[in-house]
Design an enzyme around this catalytic site. Structure first.
Site, PDB file in Angstrom:
ATOM      1  N   HIS A   1       0.747  -1.052   0.119  1.00  0.00           N
ATOM      2  CA  HIS A   1       0.091  -0.113  -0.030  1.00  0.00           C
ATOM      3  C   HIS A   1       0.868   1.234  -0.090  1.00  0.00           C
ATOM      4  O   HIS A   1       1.910   1.148   0.456  1.00  0.00           O
ATOM      5  CB  HIS A   1      -1.045  -0.071   1.275  1.00  0.00           C
ATOM      6  CG  HIS A   1      -2.256  -0.906   1.142  1.00  0.00           C
ATOM      7  ND1 HIS A   1      -2.955  -1.053   1.921  1.00  0.00           N
ATOM      8  CD2 HIS A   1      -2.318  -1.805   0.254  1.00  0.00           C
ATOM      9  CE1 HIS A   1      -4.110  -1.851   1.931  1.00  0.00           C
ATOM     10  NE2 HIS A   1      -3.479  -2.533   0.729  1.00  0.00           N
TER      11      HIS A   1
ATOM     12  N   GLU B   1       1.028   3.814   1.979  1.00  0.00           N
ATOM     13  CA  GLU B   1       1.308   4.471   3.220  1.00  0.00           C
ATOM     14  C   GLU B   1       2.602   3.567   3.582  1.00  0.00           C
ATOM     15  O   GLU B   1       3.545   4.177   4.031  1.00  0.00           O
ATOM     16  CB  GLU B   1       0.574   4.121   4.138  1.00  0.00           C
ATOM     17  CG  GLU B   1      -0.866   4.992   4.011  1.00  0.00           C
ATOM     18  CD  GLU B   1      -1.700   4.298   3.169  1.00  0.00           C
ATOM     19  OE1 GLU B   1      -1.562   3.413   2.334  1.00  0.00           O
ATOM     20  OE2 GLU B   1      -2.974   4.246   3.755  1.00  0.00           O
TER      21      GLU B   1
ATOM     22  N   CYS C   1      -6.051   1.937   5.938  1.00  0.00           N
ATOM     23  CA  CYS C   1      -6.780   0.655   6.228  1.00  0.00           C
ATOM     24  C   CYS C   1      -5.986   0.406   7.662  1.00  0.00           C
ATOM     25  O   CYS C   1      -5.228   0.835   8.103  1.00  0.00           O
ATOM     26  CB  CYS C   1      -6.514  -0.403   5.203  1.00  0.00           C
ATOM     27  SG  CYS C   1      -4.664  -0.955   5.207  1.00  0.00           S
TER      28      CYS C   1
ATOM     29  N   CYS D   1      -2.202  -0.123   7.396  1.00  0.00           N
ATOM     30  CA  CYS D   1      -1.513   1.026   7.337  1.00  0.00           C
ATOM     31  C   CYS D   1      -1.750   1.808   8.679  1.00  0.00           C
ATOM     32  O   CYS D   1      -0.618   2.358   9.084  1.00  0.00           O
ATOM     33  CB  CYS D   1      -2.117   1.815   6.163  1.00  0.00           C
ATOM     34  SG  CYS D   1      -1.296   0.929   4.567  1.00  0.00           S
TER      35      CYS D   1
HETATM   36 ZN   LIG Z   1      -3.548   0.294   3.656  1.00  0.00          ZN
END
Ligand SMILES: [Zn+2]
Length: 178
Positions: A59, A61, A89, A92
């Site tokens: 992801h 991040e 999410c 993260c």
């Molecule tokens: Zn994430």
């Protein structure tokens, strides 16, 4: 904090994150971008690269904080802020707490996976020994629009390809949407 100035900087960094997200979209990734900033300088940046890397943890991040920690030579990022186009999410949000990130600024809320106030509020859970300041809604409409357009474009060819294609595509987009 002089509100206007801070607001301007927030939008500036969110625009940067949006540019990163667009790079992801161009290579077929769900467009989410993130930038880690310290003393008005970029120390890490990233965009979602789950497809390219075949990595469920790739992801925006995670990529951005890994780069920031590498650049600064330390895992602790308490003097850094992150700007991300979509609400983080649970993975993260957890990683941001682990990094002791200073502040989290995000664009649009994520009703499906959001863990910074929507489904969970991981970074502000008082049971951790670290809590972050969170501010959402920065350029929210631009951030949401980029995601919306990406999913719309992805659905279109499937509709023309018939029901089976549509069905498998719909399943795919459902499972692969963050
Ligand atoms: Zn994430």
């Amino acid at each position: 904090m002089s509100g206007n100035e801070a607001g301007g900087m927030d939008m500036f960094w969110m625009k940067h994150a949006l540019c990163l997200a667009a790079r992801g979209a161009a290579s077929g990734e769900v467009p989410v971008g993130a930038v880690v900033v310290r003393s008005k300088e970029v120390v890490g940046e990233g965009y979602n690269q789950r497809e390219k890397k075949n990595d469920p943890t790739a992801h925006a991040e995670i990529i951005a904080i890994r780069q920031a920690a590498g650049n600064l030579g330390r895992w602790r990022l308490d003097d850094c802020d992150i700007y991300v186009t979509l609400e983080p999410c649970p993975m993260c949000a957890g990683a941001l707490v682990m990094a002791r990130i200073g502040r989290i600024f995000y664009g649009t809320k994520d009703p499906r996976w959001g863990a910074c106030g929507t489904l969970y509020d991981i970074p502000r859970d008082v049971r951790w020994n670290h809590s972050c300041t969170i501010r959402g809604g920065i350029l929210a409409e631009d951030c949401a629009k980029m995601l919306r357009e990406f999913f719309q474009a992805r659905r279109q060819p499937a509709v023309q390809g018939g029901e089976m294609a549509e069905r498998s595509k719909a399943g795919d987009s459902k499972s692969s949407r963050r």
